[in-house]
Write a protein that holds these residues in place. Structure first.
Motif, PDB file in Angstrom:
ATOM      1  N   ASN A 344       0.762  -1.378  -0.059  1.00 22.87           N
ATOM      2  CA  ASN A 344      -0.008  -0.030  -0.207  1.00 22.87           C
ATOM      3  C   ASN A 344       0.747   1.283   0.011  1.00 22.87           C
ATOM      4  O   ASN A 344       0.310   2.470   0.097  1.00 22.87           O
ATOM      5  CB  ASN A 344      -0.967  -0.035   1.224  1.00 22.87           C
ATOM      6  N   ARG A 345       2.149   1.057   0.006  1.00 23.36           N
ATOM      7  CA  ARG A 345       3.018   2.277  -0.213  1.00 23.36           C
ATOM      8  C   ARG A 345       3.001   2.903  -1.536  1.00 23.36           C
ATOM      9  O   ARG A 345       2.541   2.196  -2.508  1.00 23.36           O
ATOM     10  CB  ARG A 345       4.444   1.948   0.293  1.00 23.36           C
ATOM     11  N   PRO A 346       3.199   4.250  -1.645  1.00 21.04           N
ATOM     12  CA  PRO A 346       2.803   4.715  -2.995  1.00 21.04           C
ATOM     13  C   PRO A 346       4.051   4.477  -3.926  1.00 21.04           C
ATOM     14  O   PRO A 346       3.863   4.810  -5.200  1.00 21.04           O
ATOM     15  CB  PRO A 346       3.113   6.457  -2.798  1.00 21.04           C
ATOM     16  N   GLN A 347       5.147   4.122  -3.511  1.00 24.92           N
ATOM     17  CA  GLN A 347       6.421   3.989  -4.393  1.00 24.92           C
ATOM     18  C   GLN A 347       7.136   3.222  -3.542  1.00 24.92           C
ATOM     19  O   GLN A 347       7.117   2.744  -2.440  1.00 24.92           O
ATOM     20  CB  GLN A 347       7.039   5.229  -4.775  1.00 24.92           C
ATOM     21  N   GLY A 348       8.458   2.679  -4.237  1.00 32.29           N
ATOM     22  CA  GLY A 348       9.383   1.561  -3.917  1.00 32.29           C
ATOM     23  C   GLY A 348       9.269   0.307  -4.730  1.00 32.29           C
ATOM     24  O   GLY A 348       8.559   0.462  -5.600  1.00 32.29           O
ATOM     25  N   MET A 349      10.214  -0.604  -4.364  1.00 33.42           N
ATOM     26  CA  MET A 349      10.177  -1.645  -5.046  1.00 33.42           C
ATOM     27  C   MET A 349       9.885  -2.915  -4.104  1.00 33.42           C
ATOM     28  O   MET A 349      10.883  -3.118  -2.991  1.00 33.42           O
ATOM     29  CB  MET A 349      11.373  -1.875  -5.836  1.00 33.42           C
ATOM     30  N   ILE A 350       9.210  -4.009  -4.546  1.00 28.93           N
ATOM     31  CA  ILE A 350       8.996  -5.020  -3.675  1.00 28.93           C
ATOM     32  C   ILE A 350       9.565  -6.365  -4.656  1.00 28.93           C
ATOM     33  O   ILE A 350       8.830  -6.372  -5.748  1.00 28.93           O
ATOM     34  CB  ILE A 350       7.612  -5.363  -3.297  1.00 28.93           C
ATOM     35  N   LEU A 351      10.168  -7.076  -4.192  1.00 26.99           N
ATOM     36  CA  LEU A 351      10.767  -8.300  -4.769  1.00 26.99           C
ATOM     37  C   LEU A 351      10.099  -9.650  -4.290  1.00 26.99           C
ATOM     38  O   LEU A 351      10.326  -9.770  -3.140  1.00 26.99           O
ATOM     39  CB  LEU A 351      12.252  -8.458  -4.838  1.00 26.99           C
ATOM     40  N   VAL A 352       9.692 -10.542  -5.152  1.00 33.41           N
ATOM     41  CA  VAL A 352       9.373 -11.867  -4.688  1.00 33.41           C
ATOM     42  C   VAL A 352      10.256 -12.801  -5.315  1.00 33.41           C
ATOM     43  O   VAL A 352      10.523 -12.902  -6.306  1.00 33.41           O
ATOM     44  CB  VAL A 352       7.817 -12.054  -5.052  1.00 33.41           C
ATOM     45  N   THR A 353      10.867 -13.611  -4.492  1.00 23.44           N
ATOM     46  CA  THR A 353      12.037 -14.631  -4.802  1.00 23.44           C
ATOM     47  C   THR A 353      11.464 -15.823  -4.662  1.00 23.44           C
ATOM     48  O   THR A 353      10.763 -16.362  -3.776  1.00 23.44           O
ATOM     49  CB  THR A 353      13.426 -14.344  -4.384  1.00 23.44           C
ATOM     50  N   HIS A 442       6.674   5.656  -8.428  1.00 19.49           N
ATOM     51  CA  HIS A 442       5.685   4.329  -8.654  1.00 19.49           C
ATOM     52  C   HIS A 442       6.131   3.315  -7.792  1.00 19.49           C
ATOM     53  O   HIS A 442       7.289   3.147  -7.376  1.00 19.49           O
ATOM     54  CB  HIS A 442       5.940   3.913 -10.045  1.00 19.49           C
ATOM     55  N   LEU A 443       5.063   2.464  -7.248  1.00 17.68           N
ATOM     56  CA  LEU A 443       5.166   0.950  -6.743  1.00 17.68           C
ATOM     57  C   LEU A 443       5.546   0.068  -7.848  1.00 17.68           C
ATOM     58  O   LEU A 443       4.647   0.082  -8.812  1.00 17.68           O
ATOM     59  CB  LEU A 443       4.091   0.809  -5.897  1.00 17.68           C
TER      60      LEU A 443
END
Length: 599
Positions: A344-353, A442-443
């Motif tokens: 729900n954050r407006p920006q940043g990068m989330i990685l799924v490994t 951007h998220l």
């Protein structure tokens, strides 16, 4: 039975804590539901635990806390009930009081009845009488209410007997429908009510005798969907054509067709998938759509020439199972809340490994589903697009014409996006574009193939991404595996072997604080002891210590130690927790880890 008494009993046994109880009370007040329903909805307890607590209270046996909690491992003391040897009240004695109306049966598809373990008995203009194994299952009640637009009036029935009744009544209706539409080629009608003999559908044997290729292919697909298979393998062998299904991540033999059936069966599949039936020397690919038991199904087809002839693999994409909630994946409540905060954050990068087939796409779709609304412009770049999701702008890459991940991202940034999902970061150019997007408001969500969460950052460094860029952009890394769930119908306590304890790295005093379970094998799980799968998770949040170490050139092992010191719960911890809760087995947890270092 007062909800507060149940809640206090749960607290006394260490199953529920004060924070969870407060959250459940707030949910109950906001949603207008009971406290117990709120506990179930939030996933803090399951129906079996509630039933056990109610029985204990009614029997006035007290609610003393169980064994001491496993403090060394911070594991909650959770008792999972073994499979009941005898139901307190047979379903047949309850259902015999009612006459099941076929009109009510037609109001709820067989797939939903199986999924939620419910049987519609009869219905009026504004209500439907519903037999349920768990009358507190508000998810099932809401699904039936949405399907029928009627208020649900539940009656409780023993689950084993209820499932038998579901199969009996729906089979009768399906046969009646099949008889009235004889000759139709609907995928679900050709096998409805088929009787299994040694694992092979009797109807399939009749079709083989009659040479009905169309019905054979339909039956293979329909039975695979019914058995929750993800893939169908049609493999030529010297003695025949072996058909195997991949169920819960494991291949299992389904049947063997005569050798002379290979060509017609493959031709039928190729026609459906839009492939060239005259080409047998080169690999081909295609896809087609169909409907099974009123469920939309997509099949992605791949054919490959082998020594004995062409082999076909069909990947089953069940559209009815796209929208999996985060609560259904296997997150602990605490980790789920943390992950939702990241999404729900407006920006940043989330990685799924994780490795191929570990459920990364499912987790990402579930994450997008939580934020998918009319206020956000969500665009995905995928290879291939497996599921079509309403509300998302999905782009299929075409490397042959120059439309790769990086090129797509370059143009998506001009489309005023809020959230971008990149199917996979494979090269430096894609990584650079993804990081550029995350730094400009951007998220960005994407996947990598690494063993654990800390390794994701060093993998990006190996690609050529500057460490400072990773440290300033990545907000969290989620590593995951898929393990098979123990069948709840035949689950029983067991003692771990010395080898299992050694492989898990457990000392004897630690092992004494963990409950171990296994499935004995029953009709529901086809004697495998397992039914369904659950994810094991490891969530690393980027913090100041990790950013400093990453910028200073720390390796994956050093980053892992820092993450653990800053409260990251590892895959090992999550695996041990799910073993203790009776969700999976020690063998499954050991089997999905890459190496002893994962522990």
């Amino acid at each position: 039975m007062e909800d507060e008494r149940i809640a206090q009993a749960l607290m006394a046994q260490g199953i529920l804590d004060e924070t969870e109880l407060a959250a459940a009370r707030e949910e109950a007040e906001q949603s207008g539901i009971s406290l117990v329903q709120a506990l179930l909805k939030l996933g803090y307890v399951d129906a079996n635990t509630i039933a056990r607590i109610v029985e204990t209270i009614e029997a006035q046996q007290g609610s003393e806390a169980g064994d001491e909690s496993a403090e060394a491992l911070e594991l909650p003391d959770v008792e999972v009930p073994e499979a009941a040897e005898a139901a307190p009240q047979a379903a047949s004695s309850v259902l015999s009081q009612y006459q099941v109306d076929h009109e009510a049966l037609r109001a709820i598809p067989r797939a939903k009845a199986d999924e939620y373990c419910v049987l519609p008995i009869n219905m009026s203009q504004d209500r439907i009488l519903l037999a349920m194994a768990d009358v507190n299952d508000i998810v099932a009640i809401d699904a039936v209410r949405a399907q029928t637009h009627r208020q649900v009036e539940p009656i409780e029935v023993d689950e084993e007997e209820l499932r038998k009744a579901i199969d009996q009544y729906y089979t009768t209706v399906a046969r009646a429908q099949a008889a009235s539409t004889e000759g139709a080629t609907d995928l679900g009608a050709s096998v409805s009510g088929g009787e299994l003999v040694s694992g092979v559908d009797v109807e399939l044997l009749k079709m083989l005798d009659q040479g009905h290729v169309v019905q054979i292919v339909e039956t293979l697909v329909s039975d695979a969907v019914k058995m929750r298979a993800s893939d169908i393998h049609i493999e030529p062998r010297g003695e025949g054509v072996q058909v195997r299904y991949r169920v819960d991540g494991r291949l299992m033999n389904y049947t063997t067709l005569p050798p002379d059936m290979l060509a017609p069966v493959l031709s039928r599949i190729k026609i459906l998938a839009g492939e060239d039936i005259s080409e047998t020397r080169l690999p081909q690919g295609g896809r087609f759509a169909t409907v099974v038991d009123e469920r939309p199904i997509d099949l992605r087809v791949s054919t490959l020439p082998t020594y004995w002839g062409e082999k076909a693999v069909m990947r089953i994409l069940d559209k009815s199972r796209i929208f999996v909630a985060l609560t259904q994946l296997g997150f602990s409540p605490e980790m789920q809340q943390t992950f939702e905060d990241l999404v729900n954050r407006p920006q940043g990068m989330i990685l799924v490994t994780g490795p191929t087939g570990s459920g990364k796409s499912t987790t990402l779709y579930a994450a997008l589903h939580t934020i998918n609304d009319e206020t956000k412009n969500i665009t995905t770049v995928e290879d291939p697009i497996e599921y079509e999701v309403q509300g998302l702008n999905q782009v299929q890459i075409h490397p042959v014409i120059g439309l790769d991940f990086a090129e797509c991202l370059r143009h998506i940034l001009r489309q005023d996006p809020d959230v971008i999902l990149v199917g996979e970061i494979r090269d430096l150019e894609t990584a650079q574009m993804a990081f550029r997007a995350s730094l400009t408001g951007h998220l960005v969500l994407s996947t990598l193939h690494t063993n654990d969460a800390p390794s994701a950052t060093t993998r990006l460094v190996d690609m050529g991404v500057p460490p400072y860029l990773i440290a300033s952009s990545v907000t969290g890394v989620l590593a995951q595996r898929l393990a098979r769930r123990i069948c709840t119908h035949c689950r029983t306590k067991t003692e771990p072997t010395a080898q299992e304890l050694k492989s898990l790295g457990l000392k004897p005093e630690q092992a004494q604080k963990i409950n171990f379970y296994r499935g004995r094998g029953c009709q529901q799980c086809r004697n495998t002891g397992y039914l369904g799968r659950v994810a094991l998770y490891e969530l690393m949040l980027m913090n100041d210590q990790l950013r400093e170490a990453l910028t200073a050139g720390a390796n994956a092992s050093q980053l892992r130690q820092i993450a653990i010191k800053t409260k990251m719960r590892t895959l090992k911890y999550d695996g041990l927790l799910k073993i203790h809760q009776g969700i999976t087995t020690a063998a499954e947890v050991m089997g999905v880890m890459f190496s002893p270092e994962d522990f």
